[in-house]
Scaffold this motif. Structure first.
Motif, PDB file in Angstrom:
ATOM      1  N   LEU A 116      50.656  50.714  38.948  1.00  0.00           N
ATOM      2  CA  LEU A 116      50.574  49.321  38.520  1.00  0.00           C
ATOM      3  C   LEU A 116      49.118  48.952  38.242  1.00  0.00           C
ATOM      4  CD1 LEU A 116      51.789  46.441  38.220  1.00  0.00           C
ATOM      5  CD2 LEU A 116      51.568  46.204  40.696  1.00  0.00           C
ATOM      6  N   LEU A 117      48.861  48.480  37.028  1.00  0.00           N
ATOM      7  CA  LEU A 117      47.519  48.044  36.650  1.00  0.00           C
ATOM      8  C   LEU A 117      47.435  46.526  36.767  1.00  0.00           C
ATOM      9  CD1 LEU A 117      46.962  50.158  33.396  1.00  0.00           C
ATOM     10  CD2 LEU A 117      46.512  50.810  35.767  1.00  0.00           C
ATOM     11  N   GLU A 118      46.380  46.038  37.429  1.00  0.00           N
ATOM     12  CA  GLU A 118      46.170  44.601  37.587  1.00  0.00           C
ATOM     13  C   GLU A 118      44.729  44.257  37.199  1.00  0.00           C
ATOM     14  OE1 GLU A 118      49.289  43.826  41.275  1.00  0.00           O
ATOM     15  OE2 GLU A 118      47.134  43.853  41.687  1.00  0.00           O
ATOM     16  N   PHE A 119      44.565  43.108  36.526  1.00  0.00           N
ATOM     17  CA  PHE A 119      43.257  42.732  36.004  1.00  0.00           C
ATOM     18  C   PHE A 119      42.988  41.248  36.227  1.00  0.00           C
ATOM     19  CE2 PHE A 119      44.993  46.200  33.491  1.00  0.00           C
ATOM     20  CZ  PHE A 119      43.961  47.124  33.503  1.00  0.00           C
ATOM     21  N   ASN A 120      41.731  40.889  36.080  1.00  0.00           N
ATOM     22  CA  ASN A 120      41.382  39.478  36.060  1.00  0.00           C
ATOM     23  C   ASN A 120      42.077  38.849  34.833  1.00  0.00           C
ATOM     24  OD1 ASN A 120      39.887  37.009  35.388  1.00  0.00           O
ATOM     25  ND2 ASN A 120      38.473  37.657  36.985  1.00  0.00           N
ATOM     26  N   PRO A 121      42.823  37.766  35.021  1.00  0.00           N
ATOM     27  CA  PRO A 121      43.527  37.155  33.884  1.00  0.00           C
ATOM     28  C   PRO A 121      42.613  36.836  32.703  1.00  0.00           C
ATOM     29  CG  PRO A 121      44.345  36.225  35.925  1.00  0.00           C
ATOM     30  CD  PRO A 121      43.164  37.081  36.291  1.00  0.00           C
ATOM     31  N   ARG A 122      41.353  36.503  32.952  1.00  0.00           N
ATOM     32  CA  ARG A 122      40.426  36.218  31.847  1.00  0.00           C
ATOM     33  C   ARG A 122      40.219  37.456  30.981  1.00  0.00           C
ATOM     34  NH1 ARG A 122      37.993  33.532  36.079  1.00  0.00           N
ATOM     35  NH2 ARG A 122      36.476  35.188  36.425  1.00  0.00           N
ATOM     36  N   ASP A 123      40.171  38.639  31.623  1.00  0.00           N
ATOM     37  CA  ASP A 123      40.022  39.886  30.860  1.00  0.00           C
ATOM     38  C   ASP A 123      41.249  40.123  29.981  1.00  0.00           C
ATOM     39  OD1 ASP A 123      37.568  40.370  32.042  1.00  0.00           O
ATOM     40  OD2 ASP A 123      38.397  41.650  33.620  1.00  0.00           O
ATOM     41  N   ILE A 124      42.423  39.818  30.512  1.00  0.00           N
ATOM     42  CA  ILE A 124      43.660  40.020  29.746  1.00  0.00           C
ATOM     43  C   ILE A 124      43.713  39.073  28.552  1.00  0.00           C
ATOM     44  CG2 ILE A 124      46.176  39.825  29.835  1.00  0.00           C
ATOM     45  CD1 ILE A 124      45.981  40.804  32.759  1.00  0.00           C
ATOM     46  N   ILE A 125      43.326  37.821  28.764  1.00  0.00           N
ATOM     47  CA  ILE A 125      43.304  36.859  27.656  1.00  0.00           C
ATOM     48  C   ILE A 125      42.359  37.337  26.556  1.00  0.00           C
ATOM     49  CG2 ILE A 125      42.573  34.526  27.005  1.00  0.00           C
ATOM     50  CD1 ILE A 125      43.644  33.609  29.777  1.00  0.00           C
ATOM     51  N   GLU A 126      41.208  37.864  26.954  1.00  0.00           N
ATOM     52  CA  GLU A 126      40.248  38.374  25.969  1.00  0.00           C
ATOM     53  C   GLU A 126      40.818  39.572  25.212  1.00  0.00           C
ATOM     54  OE1 GLU A 126      35.731  40.292  25.774  1.00  0.00           O
ATOM     55  OE2 GLU A 126      36.447  39.383  27.630  1.00  0.00           O
ATOM     56  N   ARG A 127      41.480  40.475  25.929  1.00  0.00           N
ATOM     57  CA  ARG A 127      42.062  41.650  25.272  1.00  0.00           C
ATOM     58  C   ARG A 127      43.169  41.245  24.315  1.00  0.00           C
ATOM     59  NH1 ARG A 127      42.143  45.006  30.971  1.00  0.00           N
ATOM     60  NH2 ARG A 127      39.891  45.298  31.070  1.00  0.00           N
ATOM     61  N   ARG A 128      43.979  40.293  24.726  1.00  0.00           N
ATOM     62  CA  ARG A 128      45.060  39.823  23.848  1.00  0.00           C
ATOM     63  C   ARG A 128      44.522  39.191  22.579  1.00  0.00           C
ATOM     64  NH1 ARG A 128      49.395  36.967  28.055  1.00  0.00           N
ATOM     65  NH2 ARG A 128      50.140  38.919  29.012  1.00  0.00           N
ATOM     66  N   SER A 129      43.405  38.499  22.690  1.00  0.00           N
ATOM     67  CA  SER A 129      42.835  37.821  21.522  1.00  0.00           C
ATOM     68  C   SER A 129      42.394  38.814  20.453  1.00  0.00           C
ATOM     69  CB  SER A 129      41.645  36.948  21.944  1.00  0.00           C
ATOM     70  OG  SER A 129      40.530  37.749  22.298  1.00  0.00           O
ATOM     71  N   LYS A 130      42.136  40.059  20.863  1.00  0.00           N
ATOM     72  CA  LYS A 130      41.691  41.093  19.921  1.00  0.00           C
ATOM     73  C   LYS A 130      42.850  41.940  19.389  1.00  0.00           C
ATOM     74  CE  LYS A 130      37.259  41.494  22.319  1.00  0.00           C
ATOM     75  NZ  LYS A 130      36.402  42.355  23.179  1.00  0.00           N
ATOM     76  N   ASP A 131      44.056  41.697  19.922  1.00  0.00           N
ATOM     77  CA  ASP A 131      45.226  42.495  19.548  1.00  0.00           C
ATOM     78  C   ASP A 131      46.122  41.662  18.639  1.00  0.00           C
ATOM     79  OD1 ASP A 131      47.603  43.936  19.365  1.00  0.00           O
ATOM     80  OD2 ASP A 131      47.408  44.734  21.388  1.00  0.00           O
ATOM     81  N   GLU A 132      46.132  42.010  17.351  1.00  0.00           N
ATOM     82  CA  GLU A 132      46.901  41.244  16.363  1.00  0.00           C
ATOM     83  C   GLU A 132      48.370  41.153  16.721  1.00  0.00           C
ATOM     84  OE1 GLU A 132      46.935  38.762  13.297  1.00  0.00           O
ATOM     85  OE2 GLU A 132      45.133  39.930  13.710  1.00  0.00           O
ATOM     86  N   SER A 133      48.936  42.225  17.276  1.00  0.00           N
ATOM     87  CA  SER A 133      50.372  42.253  17.580  1.00  0.00           C
ATOM     88  C   SER A 133      50.746  41.304  18.713  1.00  0.00           C
ATOM     89  CB  SER A 133      50.809  43.673  17.945  1.00  0.00           C
ATOM     90  OG  SER A 133      50.221  44.084  19.166  1.00  0.00           O
ATOM     91  N   LEU A 134      49.745  40.882  19.522  1.00  0.00           N
ATOM     92  CA  LEU A 134      50.034  39.999  20.652  1.00  0.00           C
ATOM     93  C   LEU A 134      49.777  38.531  20.340  1.00  0.00           C
ATOM     94  CD1 LEU A 134      48.522  42.100  23.564  1.00  0.00           C
ATOM     95  CD2 LEU A 134      50.934  41.731  23.090  1.00  0.00           C
ATOM     96  N   ARG A 135      49.216  38.236  19.199  1.00  0.00           N
ATOM     97  CA  ARG A 135      48.866  36.859  18.884  1.00  0.00           C
ATOM     98  C   ARG A 135      50.089  35.990  18.633  1.00  0.00           C
ATOM     99  NH1 ARG A 135      43.470  37.731  15.077  1.00  0.00           N
ATOM    100  NH2 ARG A 135      42.177  38.571  16.744  1.00  0.00           N
TER     101      ARG A 135
END
Length: 202
Positions: A116-135
Motif C-alpha cells: 500500500l502506497l500512501e502520500f501527502n495529499p498535497r503531493d497527490i493533488i500536484e501529481r493529478r494536475s500533471k496527468d491529463e487522464s485524471l483531470r
C-alpha cells in the motif's frame, strides 16, 4: 523449484503506481505487470462488447460485473512468474467506498503480499494536475484524499486477512521529495528487494 511471488500494489488514483511499476519493469524485465482493470475490460469486450472501462459498471448488471471480476482474478492467478497486480483497495462511489479486493477475489488471486502506497495529499493533488487522464475526475481536496487513503488501509488489511498474506505500508506522508520521482524510486526499490529476497530463498 522456483516459487514466484504475486504482489498486489494499491494506492489512490494518481498517486504514482504506474511510475513505480515502470521503474520496476526497467530493472526487472521478467516481472509481469498486470492492470486488473485492463484484464476486466478485455473480458467485458469479449462477453458484452464493452469498449471502455467506464462503461462496465453502467452497462453490465451487478451480478455479471462481479462475474467479470472473478474471471479476471482466475486469469491472473494462472500467470506464471513474478506478477505485480496494479489495482485498487477501495473505489470511491457516490461519497462512499466499494471494496476493490473483496474476499471472493482475494481467494482466487491468492497474493503473497499487498503493498500500500500512501502520500501527502498535497503531493497527490500536484501529481493529478500533471496527468491529463485524471483531470476529468471530480476534484478532490486534501481531506477527501486522506479519507480515501484511510479507507485503502482498512480494506488492504481486511483483504490480507482474508488472503492470509502480508501487508506492507509505504507511507511517504512526512517524507518530502528531494528530487523528482524519489517516492517512486523508493517504492520500486522496496518491491525489487522483496522479489529478490524471495528468489534467494527459493
Amino acid at each position: 523449484m522456483v516459487l514466484y511471488m504475486k504482489i498486489v500494489l494499491v494506492a489512490v488514483p494518481g498517486a504514482g503506481k504506474s511510475t513505480t511499476l515502470g521503474l520496476v519493469k526497467q530493472r526487472m524485465p521478467d516481472v509481469f505487470i498486470v492492470n486488473y482493470g485492463d484484464v476486466m475490460l478485455d473480458i467485458a469486450k469479449r462477453m458484452y462488447g464493452i469498449t471502455h472501462r467506464d462503461e462496465m459498471r453502467r452497462r453490465i448488471p451487478v451480478d455479471e460485473y462481479r462475474k467479470v471480476q472473478e474471471l479476471a482474478a482466475e486469469e491472473i492467478s494462472k500467470m506464471q512468474g513474478d506478477v505485480i497486480i496494479d489495482t485498487h483497495a477501495s473505489i470511491r462511489v457516490q461519497g462512499g467506498f466499494y471494496p476493490g479486493l473483496p474476499d471472493r477475489i482475494i481467494a482466487k488471486l491468492r497474493p503473497d503480499a499487498i503493498i500500500l502506497l500512501e502520500f501527502n495529499p498535497r503531493d497527490i493533488i500536484e501529481r493529478r494536475s500533471k496527468d491529463e487522464s485524471l483531470r476529468v475526475r471530480e476534484a478532490e481536496g486534501e481531506a477527501e484524499i486522506e479519507m480515501h487513503q484511510l479507507a485503502n488501509r482498512y480494506y488492504a488489511f481486511a483483504a490480507a486477512n482474508a488472503g492470509e498474506c502480508s501487508v506492507y505500508v509505504l507511507d511517504y506522508r512526512n517524507k518530502p521529495q528531494s528530487k523528482p520521482f524519489e517516492h517512486a524510486e523508493a517504492s520500486a526499490d522496496f518491491i525489487i528487494n522483496l522479489l529478490n529476497a524471495n528468489r534467494k530463498l527459493h
